[in-house]
Design a protein around this motif. Sequence first.
Motif, short mmCIF file in Angstrom:
data_model
loop_
_atom_site.label_atom_id
_atom_site.label_comp_id
_atom_site.label_asym_id
_atom_site.label_seq_id
_atom_site.Cartn_x
_atom_site.Cartn_y
_atom_site.Cartn_z
N GLY A 149 0.82 -1.21 0.00
CA GLY A 149 0.00 0.00 0.00
C GLY A 149 0.85 1.26 0.00
N ASP A 150 1.96 1.24 0.74
CA ASP A 150 2.87 2.39 0.76
C ASP A 150 3.34 2.72 -0.65
N VAL A 151 3.75 1.67 -1.39
CA VAL A 151 4.22 1.85 -2.76
C VAL A 151 3.11 2.44 -3.63
N ALA A 152 1.91 1.88 -3.53
CA ALA A 152 0.80 2.37 -4.34
C ALA A 152 0.52 3.84 -4.06
N ARG A 153 0.47 4.22 -2.79
CA ARG A 153 0.14 5.61 -2.46
C ARG A 153 1.23 6.58 -2.89
N MET A 154 2.50 6.14 -2.93
CA MET A 154 3.57 6.98 -3.44
C MET A 154 3.41 7.20 -4.94
N ILE A 155 3.03 6.14 -5.66
CA ILE A 155 2.83 6.25 -7.10
C ILE A 155 1.65 7.18 -7.41
N PHE A 156 0.56 7.04 -6.68
CA PHE A 156 -0.60 7.90 -6.93
C PHE A 156 -0.30 9.36 -6.58
N TYR A 157 0.49 9.57 -5.52
CA TYR A 157 0.92 10.94 -5.19
C TYR A 157 1.66 11.56 -6.38
N MET A 158 2.62 10.84 -6.93
CA MET A 158 3.43 11.38 -8.02
C MET A 158 2.58 11.72 -9.24
N ALA A 159 1.58 10.88 -9.53
CA ALA A 159 0.73 11.11 -10.69
C ALA A 159 -0.11 12.37 -10.54
N VAL A 160 -0.50 12.70 -9.31
CA VAL A 160 -1.29 13.91 -9.07
C VAL A 160 -0.40 15.13 -8.92
N ARG A 161 0.75 14.96 -8.29
CA ARG A 161 1.64 16.11 -8.06
C ARG A 161 2.25 16.63 -9.37
N TYR A 162 2.65 15.75 -10.26
CA TYR A 162 3.38 16.15 -11.46
C TYR A 162 2.49 15.95 -12.70
N GLU A 163 1.88 17.06 -13.13
CA GLU A 163 0.90 17.04 -14.22
C GLU A 163 1.40 17.72 -15.48
N GLY A 164 2.71 18.04 -15.53
CA GLY A 164 3.26 18.62 -16.73
C GLY A 164 3.07 20.12 -16.86
N ASP A 165 2.58 20.78 -15.82
CA ASP A 165 2.30 22.21 -15.91
C ASP A 165 3.38 23.08 -15.27
N ASP A 166 4.48 22.48 -14.86
CA ASP A 166 5.54 23.26 -14.22
C ASP A 166 6.90 22.94 -14.84
N GLY A 167 6.89 22.58 -16.11
CA GLY A 167 8.13 22.22 -16.78
C GLY A 167 8.59 20.81 -16.48
N ARG A 168 7.79 20.06 -15.76
CA ARG A 168 8.09 18.67 -15.42
C ARG A 168 7.24 17.74 -16.27
N PRO A 169 7.60 16.46 -16.37
CA PRO A 169 6.78 15.54 -17.16
C PRO A 169 5.40 15.32 -16.54
N ASP A 170 4.44 14.99 -17.38
CA ASP A 170 3.09 14.67 -16.93
C ASP A 170 3.06 13.18 -16.61
N LEU A 171 3.14 12.86 -15.33
CA LEU A 171 3.21 11.46 -14.90
C LEU A 171 1.80 10.88 -14.78
N GLU A 172 1.65 9.65 -15.26
CA GLU A 172 0.34 8.99 -15.24
C GLU A 172 0.49 7.53 -14.85
N VAL A 173 -0.50 7.01 -14.14
CA VAL A 173 -0.57 5.58 -13.83
C VAL A 173 -1.38 4.91 -14.94
N ASN A 174 -0.86 3.81 -15.49
CA ASN A 174 -1.61 3.13 -16.55
C ASN A 174 -1.76 1.65 -16.25
N GLY A 175 -2.35 0.92 -17.19
CA GLY A 175 -2.72 -0.47 -16.93
C GLY A 175 -1.75 -1.50 -17.44
#
Length: 301
Positions: A217-243
């Motif tokens: 669960g710790d790993v999952a919540r870290m991945i979901f945090y990164m996907a929401v925090r980094y959306e590509g609007d601050d010069g950083r990549p747009d990170l997404e969780v996929n299937g």
Amino acid sequence: MLAIRTVKDSCRRPVRAFGTAAVLAGLLATPLAAAPATAAAAPITPPAPATTATTVAAAQGALGAAVSYDGTYYDDTYYRDAIGKTGAGLRSALHTIIGSQTKLSYAAVWNALKDTDQDPADSGNVILLYSGVSRAKSLNGGATGDWNREHVWAKSHGDFGTSTGPGTDLHHLRPEDVQVNGVRGNKDFDNGGSAVANGGGSRTDADSFEPRDAVKGDVARMIFYMAVRYEGDDGRPDLEVNGQVGNGSNPYMGRLDVLRAWNELDPPDAFEKRRNQVIYDSYQHNRNPFVDHPEWVRAIW
């Protein structure tokens, strides 16, 4: 079928500690020892919020299981603009909230991890994420037997490296044994594979890595945090969780269905909650909302 522990704490519903270091400090200051054994406990009035993670840690050690880091304390303040929302609206609100943070250098991450991941039973050690081993803080480095800085969202997935921002974000950086970290590499997350040597029950195959049950669960919540925090609007990549797995250098991490299941089967424990609080109080001053509200994963994905 994978056997996963669903309860990591000795108590699933710990006493609420009002979520701040000052409250915990107030609890410690209450002269409980002086009260007669037969006296009824006086009601506790929480003092004003805010001090340091050091005080929080001291209170946790003194009060043990009676203390929890209850993120819902922040619903009326930090999460005010997210409460009541769902789907894209919730994701957008959380992105704005957690986007306000203090950024660390990659060198500063070493000392921060010695604080955030401190072994509660031995202040001279850290707990390694995948292996679960308690190892001396002083053994940070790159040699066999050392621990290093694991990017749970593999830094090649989006090619952000160790640059300030996603490359130094404590909400997905954890201490790990050098060799176990090498086995994980940049693999996506999924169930299955062969046992990882000295991996604490972790498993791996050609294109995926499965962490030990206690931190799924710790790993999952870290991945979901990164996907929401980094959306590509601050010069950083747009990170997404996929299937899928095998995402390579694309800014994606998988697998979504497995990570959702891990979030639900392995809820946040005291170690993960304390870690979130220490990052908020002492380092980045932002929170992982999925540690405070694991149910928000399903509300978004």
